[in-house]
Design an enzyme around this catalytic site. Structure first.
Site, PDB file in Angstrom:
ATOM      1  CB  THR A   1      -0.976   0.002   1.198  1.00 41.68           C
ATOM      2  OG1 THR A   1      -0.249  -0.173   2.414  1.00 41.68           O
ATOM      3  CG2 THR A   1      -2.009  -1.100   1.055  1.00 41.68           C
TER       4      THR A   1
ATOM      5  CB  THR B   1      -1.013  -1.732   8.506  1.00 46.28           C
ATOM      6  OG1 THR B   1      -1.905  -0.981   9.249  1.00 46.28           O
ATOM      7  CG2 THR B   1      -1.642  -1.929   7.126  1.00 46.28           C
TER       8      THR B   1
END
Lengths: 381, 381
Positions: free
Chosen positions: B143, B176
């Protein structure tokens, strides 16, 4: 705007040359009468000598007469010399005031690991002029704070005045925070001590700036009874109001902060879980960054709630930002531009209902800005 | 540089149009043989449907055949629809691979609260070409990461390959972070599951970027036995080595990070306290800011240790930075300019001896930069 202290209290400050800036850095707060007192201090294992000394005084239960504070040097991690220097600061202040050292609490704030320049404190103390006003004291205890923090209240004719400093290393139990509340109300020490714990938990311990816990923090209340008795519940409410106002001022003046964040959590299973959940949102770096960017990224609020330890079912949670409903167990349609616009305010409010029970609490924080990084990247060099 | 997967594994990715950038965002990792597996997932209460689904599969103890991952959309806080979309993603991937849905684990990462574009996943899956190489998969799961993260090891002829993504919202339990380790060694599932817990605790759970815990993290290991049996202890050591290398790569690529921070704590009362203490230093915003500014402000290291919950007496603590002794129960004289110079490195090491016992551990972090704030202030708007 001068704030008058309650009856029987005087305060003052001077430039002792501890702060490199040459600003006022040595301060005294004195009660003419022996005061009942209560305090809460940092839980950090590397607590400074002033904290260890304060715990010792607290354990005796004897009344307090004065506080001596230096700003610019935390006198922490200064080895055994640090303990001697702290005791010496108390002795010097006691001598200046004609008191016994055991009647004087010490507090230090500033850089860690630098020996305390006690000779400057010795030279500075006689220069301090004591007046019935809070302002010079409030000015002298600041470090990276931008503004002095004073709050006041009246209760049945008695007065409460609070003075505090922030503003980095601010996180529960406790913050780089010194807070001194004084009142001329009379109150039994036991009741004061019991009430104080809850007040601190609901106010100062709900402030978070960066998650770091300082080595020198304390929140003190002194009640000298110069005015007389007032209903204790009313007094405690006034103390809590003043503490909450100071807590918000500390958060608003967090290092680099551009706005105050108030997080209100309702519907938690317990008040403790509500406090945790509100603090987790106020402390989330991701949400604090979004707040700075006026980005209504409520997913980060939900993630922070989920990370807080508070129990809930995400399908029953509701989240409002500045009064705008963003989430109710799922995505709500909202005007992103309007929500972003609403975040361009001096105070931004997050409201979350966990849908579990009756627990409610607030927490206070600020946004995370590039200014925070700059301030803290270059603090000692 | 292409990294070959262990025998019997294939992987591939495509551009499904989930990432606004148009980069690859949909990936498959497949084992030709049913694989024993173990995983650790986020503790966040707002965990995404993929995490809930994975827990259900894990509880059955049945072997795993494949993982389907989308990046760009976390499919979290998307209400009940999110659960249906997640199940649909598994069904579509199973159909593409000729498997049962229960043999396919799902993983999602990206923005929270946006419905998953399942039709794009349906259109993208048939386009994925499966090859024996890890690289397209490693690329597609990113990401805000700047670089793909792959690590490999050999153990008695068998191979271990690990692929991970970071890089914000990185904090213990979990980050994450998505991490997928695969090996062609044979190992009983029970032993693998037990070993995996400790490996994750010592590696991925010791990474911290910003203290936030994501809703979608998981760390998976699959062992398909295509090579055959190897000594379990050697396998677990190889898995831990690969996991540690990925953990460091994740920390090094933390959002906005300019350098990797490795914190080694020794002399703690227990290994658990050493882990806590190391993590507290790696996670301290104040120390991370000082690290960015090349400021050898060891007082912040001591304050973070003190805030970690680990037991110690500050007078017995020793702290080194890049091998330079800075503190030993009190201020040590050191060349501030030289210490600051030593911090201008790609990897900065903090070493602390708590002087209590035999507990030792490492944690991995990065500096806090103005870039972090910029990246996270404007993520969704």
């Amino acid at each position: 705007m001068a704030v008058r202290l309650p009856r029987g209290f005087r305060a003052g400050a001077t430039r002792a040359g501890i702060k490199p800036s040459g600003k006022p850095d040595l301060a005294l707060l004195v009660s003419g009468l022996p005061a009942q007192w209560a305090y809460a201090a940092t839980q950090n294992r590397a607590a400074a000598p002033s904290i260890h000394r304060g715990r010792g005084l607290y354990a005796t239960g004897a009344p307090l007469r004065a506080v001596v504070v230096n700003a610019g040097n935390a006198n922490c991690a200064t080895g055994e010399r640090g303990f001697r220097d702290d005791a010496r600061m108390a002795e010097l202040a006691a001598f200046r005031l004609g008191l016994a050292p055991e009647e004087v609490l010490t507090a230090s704030t500033g850089v860690i690991g630098v020996p305390l320049p006690v000779e400057r404190i010795a030279a500075g103390l006689p220069q301090i002029e004591l007046t019935p006003y809070a302002d010079p004291f409030a000015e002298a205890i600041l470090t990276t704070d931008l503004v002095p923090k004073v709050a006041e209240a009246e209760v049945a004719g008695a007065r409460v005045v609070g003075i505090a400093k922030g503003s980095g290393m601010i996180h529960p139990n406790m913050a780089t925070m010194l807070a001194f509340l004084v009142t001329d109300a009379w109150v039994p020490q036991e009741a004061l001590r019991e009430a104080w714990r809850g007040i601190v938990d609901r106010t100062f311990n709900q402030v978070t700036v960066d998650g770091d816990t300082s080595t020198n923090d304390l929140a003190l209340v002194m009640a000298n009874g110069a005015y007389g008795e007032v209903p204790p519940e009313a007094l405690f409410q006034a103390l809590e109001g003043v503490a909450r106002e100071l807590a918000k001022k500390i958060a608003r003046d967090g290092e680099g902060a551009s706005k105050l964040l108030v997080v209100r959590v309702v519907g938690a299973a317990t008040e403790g879980e509500a406090r945790q959940a509100a603090r987790a949102v106020a402390g989330s770096l991701l949400w604090k960054s979004a707040l700075y960017g006026n980005d209504p990224n409520w997913g980060r609020i939900l993630a922070a709630l989920g990370n807080s330890g508070a129990r809930f079912d995400p399908l029953r949670v509701r989240i409002h930002l500045q009064g705008i409903p963003l989430y109710a167990g799922g995505v709500l349609p909202f005007d992103r531009e309007a929500a972003s616009q609403a975040m361009r305010a001096e105070v931004v409010e997050v409201w979350a209902d966990l849908g579990e029970g009756e627990g409610a609490a607030e927490a206070y924080g600020c946004d995370l800005t590039e200014g925070y990084v700059r301030i803290n990247a270059l603090y000692t060099t």
